[in-house]
Design a protein around this motif. Structure first.
Motif, short mmCIF file in Angstrom:
data_model
loop_
_atom_site.label_atom_id
_atom_site.label_comp_id
_atom_site.label_asym_id
_atom_site.label_seq_id
_atom_site.Cartn_x
_atom_site.Cartn_y
_atom_site.Cartn_z
N LEU A 72 65.78 105.04 23.21
CA LEU A 72 65.43 105.38 24.59
C LEU A 72 66.24 104.58 25.60
N ARG A 73 66.59 103.37 25.22
CA ARG A 73 67.39 102.53 26.12
C ARG A 73 68.79 103.11 26.34
N ASN A 74 69.22 104.01 25.48
CA ASN A 74 70.57 104.55 25.61
C ASN A 74 70.72 105.52 26.77
N VAL A 75 69.59 105.93 27.37
CA VAL A 75 69.68 106.70 28.62
C VAL A 75 70.37 105.85 29.69
N VAL A 76 69.96 104.59 29.75
CA VAL A 76 70.59 103.65 30.69
C VAL A 76 72.04 103.40 30.30
N LEU A 78 74.10 105.42 28.78
CA LEU A 78 74.91 106.59 29.16
C LEU A 78 75.21 106.58 30.66
N TYR A 79 74.22 106.19 31.45
CA TYR A 79 74.45 106.09 32.89
C TYR A 79 75.52 105.03 33.19
#
Length: 371
Positions: A72-76, A78-79
């Protein structure tokens, strides 16, 4: 040169990336003093301090690696990648580089990708025997790939590869300090043997624990030590050493800025088996016990170490065995002058000198379009 030479150098994360990058920049500047060189690194990583300390400007990108434990931390993440790409594009537009150099590490990805999109020729420098993820991804658009090991065709197009070796910190080769002067700088006795312990620029937990487990043996050995703990571990190690009282034979520091003096002071080194460190030991002919990090891609540090061990050019202790074995092996080795001499002679034979200048020449060729 009719036009001003403008070069971007990108990458970092550890000293193994940063020191070669600065060496390449220094080699370019020595040949072309008016060259404009801009570094691009990752915010919060050590290049943001080390590069300005070496006299170069650096821009930071917010990029970081993927979190494989918490997706879930990979959303950040990717941003941050998207934002870094936009920032890299702006940096390139403003600086107008003629060539880009990538040395591995997070920041080199967006920087060299954007340079390639803009038609700017790119050179990547891979220090290790097992290519890093970023450099493997960048290889397709790179014009030249400078490597330090044979067999790198399994990662990169063979026609792009140049075997140059790894650039090392010029100060190590140019240091004129004597052994006695170096020992005095560290407050050590010139009549005693000296062991230098380094776990890489960020430190190494196993190497540090190996020392802490053998404080009594160190006290009784008659040997003195320079111990670079790494900044991450430094304060906790000082706390653990407090009950021991004064330890004049043990010089403890988080980071050694003058490694030329540290190497000159040392009769033997205990080190991780990073490619840049190994290149330094080869060039200065320093006897070394290698403790490869197990936390690297494809266990490439063990491969680096065994390449030397097979030629009787270094000693080797597995990370898992280090707490029990490495200090006793070091004390036995440093007391054996003939063994030290043999290790020094054999490791010198593996040196690839002048790497920074060779790579600098390739960078300038790409910048000017010359052959």
């Amino acid at each position: 040169m009719s036009s001003e030479l403008r070069i971007i150098i990108s990458g970092g994360g550890t000293g193994g990336h940063i020191f070669p990058a600065v060496s390449i920049a220094n080699a370019v500047r020595e040949k072309y003093p008016e060259a404009k060189i801009l570094f691009v690194g990752a915010l919060g990583r050590m290049e943001m301090q080390r590069v300005p300390a070496a006299g170069y400007d650096i821009k930071g990108l917010p990029i970081c690696g993927f979190d494989r434990k918490n997706m879930l931390r990979n959303v950040v993440v990717l941003y941050k990648i998207w934002k870094s790409q936009r920032m890299a594009k702006r940096i390139i537009r403003d600086f107008k580089p003629m060539v880009a150099v990538g040395v591995g590490g997070y920041a080199s990805g967006p920087t060299l990708n954007e340079c390639a999109k803009a038609g700017i020729p790119c050179l990547i420098q891979e220090q290790n025997s097992y290519a890093g993820v970023t450099n493997k991804l960048l290889a397709k658009n790179a014009a030249k790939i400078c490597v330090a090991y044979d067999g790198m065709e399994r990662f990169f197009p063979a026609e792009k590869i140049i075997k140059t070796g790894n650039p090392v910190r010029q100060a190590l080769l140019e240091s004129t300090v004597t052994r006695e002067e170096a020992l005095a700088k560290f407050g050590l006795n010139p009549d005693k043997k000296t062991i230098l312990i380094v776990g890489g620029s960020l430190g190494a937990r196993t190497v540090n624990e190996s020392v802490l487990a053998h404080i009594d043996a160190i006290k009784e050995s008659g040997v003195q030590f320079i111990w670079q703990t790494g900044k991450y571990y430094h304060s906790s190690i000082l706390e653990r050493l407090k009950p021991e009282g004064e330890l004049p034979m043990l010089k403890v520091t988080d980071f050694i800025s003058d490694m030329g003096a540290a190497y000159k002071a040392a009769d033997l080194v205990i080190s991780r088996a990073g490619a840049s460190s190994i290149s330094e030991f080869c060039l200065i002919g320093k006897p070394v016990i290698l403790v490869p990090s197990p936390n690297v891609a494809e266990d490439h540090q063990t491969k680096n170490a065994l390449a030397l061990v097979d030629k009787d050019a270094a000693l080797y202790v597995k990370d898992v065995d280090a707490p029990e074995q490495v200090i006793s092996l070091a004390l036995a080795t440093v007391a054996d002058d003939s063994r030290l001499q043999s290790l020094s002679e054999h490791i010198l034979k593996l040196a690839l000198p002048d790497s920074a200048n060779i790579i600098a020449d390739e960078v300038v060729k790409l910048a000017t379009g010359s052959k």
